[in-house]
Enzyme design. Sequence first.
Site, PDB file in Angstrom:
ATOM      1  N   SER A  40      -3.436   0.827   4.672  1.00 14.54           N
ATOM      2  CA  SER A  40      -2.259   0.320   3.899  1.00 14.54           C
ATOM      3  C   SER A  40      -1.119   0.349   5.112  1.00 14.54           C
ATOM      4  CB  SER A  40      -2.389   1.211   2.893  1.00 14.54           C
ATOM      5  OG  SER A  40      -0.994   1.365   2.352  1.00 14.54           O
ATOM      6  N   LYS A  81      -3.589  -4.094   4.598  1.00 10.74           N
ATOM      7  CA  LYS A  81      -2.893  -3.909   3.453  1.00 10.74           C
ATOM      8  C   LYS A  81      -1.511  -3.870   3.864  1.00 10.74           C
ATOM      9  CE  LYS A  81      -1.775  -1.070  -0.886  1.00 10.74           C
ATOM     10  NZ  LYS A  81      -2.100   0.092  -1.117  1.00 10.74           N
ATOM     11  N   LYS A 113       2.685  -3.500   2.552  1.00 10.97           N
ATOM     12  CA  LYS A 113       3.899  -3.210   1.310  1.00 10.97           C
ATOM     13  C   LYS A 113       4.628  -4.739   1.683  1.00 10.97           C
ATOM     14  CE  LYS A 113       2.263   0.841  -0.527  1.00 10.97           C
ATOM     15  NZ  LYS A 113       2.119   0.788  -1.195  1.00 10.97           N
ATOM     16  N   ASP A 139       0.326  -5.485  -0.872  1.00 13.30           N
ATOM     17  CA  ASP A 139       0.971  -4.257  -2.355  1.00 13.30           C
ATOM     18  C   ASP A 139       2.353  -4.601  -2.947  1.00 13.30           C
ATOM     19  OD1 ASP A 139       1.413  -2.565  -4.421  1.00 13.30           O
ATOM     20  OD2 ASP A 139       0.387  -0.997  -2.735  1.00 13.30           O
ATOM     21  N   GLU A 158      -1.498  -7.145  -4.748  1.00 13.09           N
ATOM     22  CA  GLU A 158      -1.497  -5.788  -5.673  1.00 13.09           C
ATOM     23  C   GLU A 158      -0.199  -5.122  -6.714  1.00 13.09           C
ATOM     24  OE1 GLU A 158      -3.221  -2.410  -3.593  1.00 13.09           O
ATOM     25  OE2 GLU A 158      -2.143  -0.747  -5.261  1.00 13.09           O
ATOM     26  N   ASP A 188      -2.782  -1.350  -9.292  1.00  9.38           N
ATOM     27  CA  ASP A 188      -2.527  -0.077  -9.702  1.00  9.38           C
ATOM     28  C   ASP A 188      -1.915   0.867 -10.120  1.00  9.38           C
ATOM     29  OD1 ASP A 188      -2.053   2.437  -8.143  1.00  9.38           O
ATOM     30  OD2 ASP A 188      -1.578   1.248  -6.451  1.00  9.38           O
ATOM     31  N   LYS A 216      -7.603   5.146  -8.298  1.00  6.31           N
ATOM     32  CA  LYS A 216      -6.919   6.263  -7.395  1.00  6.31           C
ATOM     33  C   LYS A 216      -7.560   7.370  -8.402  1.00  6.31           C
ATOM     34  CE  LYS A 216      -2.880   4.223  -5.633  1.00  6.31           C
ATOM     35  NZ  LYS A 216      -1.708   4.394  -5.335  1.00  6.31           N
ATOM     36  N   GLY A 261      -5.421   4.403  -1.977  1.00  4.67           N
ATOM     37  CA  GLY A 261      -4.607   6.437  -1.808  1.00  4.67           C
ATOM     38  C   GLY A 261      -3.452   6.731  -1.859  1.00  4.67           C
TER      39      GLY A 261
END
Length: 368
Positions: free
Chosen positions: A136, A162, A164, A189, A214, A239, A263, A291
């Site tokens: 990520s 991934k 952001k 995400d 996400e 998430d 998670k 994570g």
Amino acid sequence: MKIKDVTIRQLQMRLKTPFKTSFGTLSTKNFLLLEAKAEDGTVGWGESVAFDTPWYTEETMRTTWHMLEDFLIPLILNKELSHPDEVTDIFSPIRKNNMAKSALEGAVWDIYAQQTNQSLAAAIGGTKDKIEVGISIGIQKSVEDLVALVDGYVKEGYKRIKVKIKPGWDVHVLRTLRENFPDTHIMADANSAYSLEDIDHLKQLDAFDLMMIEQPLASDDIIDHAKLQKEIKTPICLDESILSLEDARKAIELGSTKVINLKIGRVGGITEAKKIHDHCAAKGIPVWCGGMLESGIGRAHNIALTALPNFILPGDTAGSSRYWEKDIIFPEVVAKNGYIDVPQTAGIGYEVDMDAVEAFTAAKKEYK
Ligand code: OSB
Ligand code: MG
């Protein structure tokens, strides 16, 4: 098993590079480590994934300390436990505060695995001896910087990338990534940075063949996500919205999510995570392990969980060196060609490096 003694430590660890999301930038991690001792002397470790500030969920490092000290540790100390699954029931009078609960529950699972002489992965029901992992990547200064970073991680072998996103750092970023990496599994995400008013904007992401998007919408929403999913082709992965098996069941039923990021801390522990995993498997919903920029201890728990069979997609559990100059376990977690070996030794499968733990400890208190 009876827990006779719990030590809470506040650790302070500097990230190698600051991690930027749609909410802000994290440079130093302040978090709690739990060391629980059973009556036979077995020591188990757990990590609270709560951050300093309540941007991700409402919990913080200090609320997790408060919950542990005033409610959760007193509920567990000296109680006879035959299986870690019982911890969830013991904690049931306490609403939410999932990250606090899971830190202690994780330590109990570690003790149980050692006492039954099996790896944590095996104790949970894991079937894999290695797991596939992705990485990520936070928001960067420029798209060129991001492309260079992704290039390095793709060459290291990470199985999916991934990134952001947030308004102003999305369509052009993902277009450039897709152009530069035509064959790479890419996902985005948003950490709740959008609303339903952005439907037309988000539709543009369908052009980039993303594995999923996400948590595009609010952290407490599953209605609008279902509406959005009807309008976009890119699969939605929830998430922040999934805090329990019940949340997962409802979101799947509504069509709000086609994939779930699991998670352990967010759902209150390994027992609840397993239940969500099993439910998703029955419904044909793939899961992957998210994570929280964990130290080696939280990371070890994530690796064990990911050994379960419905963790079909690569998760965010990268190697220790992606986060830390020095981790607090030995050996450190190593991702090689996008795989991490699941440890086979009893418990979490890594030695805790007590010198490193001491060096990073900013505060500590023992409860017995
Ligand atoms: O939303 O998945 C998230 C990190 C901190 C808080 C929330 C998230 C993340 C990540 C990084 O995406 C995961 C990791 O590398 O540990
Ligand atoms: Mg996320």
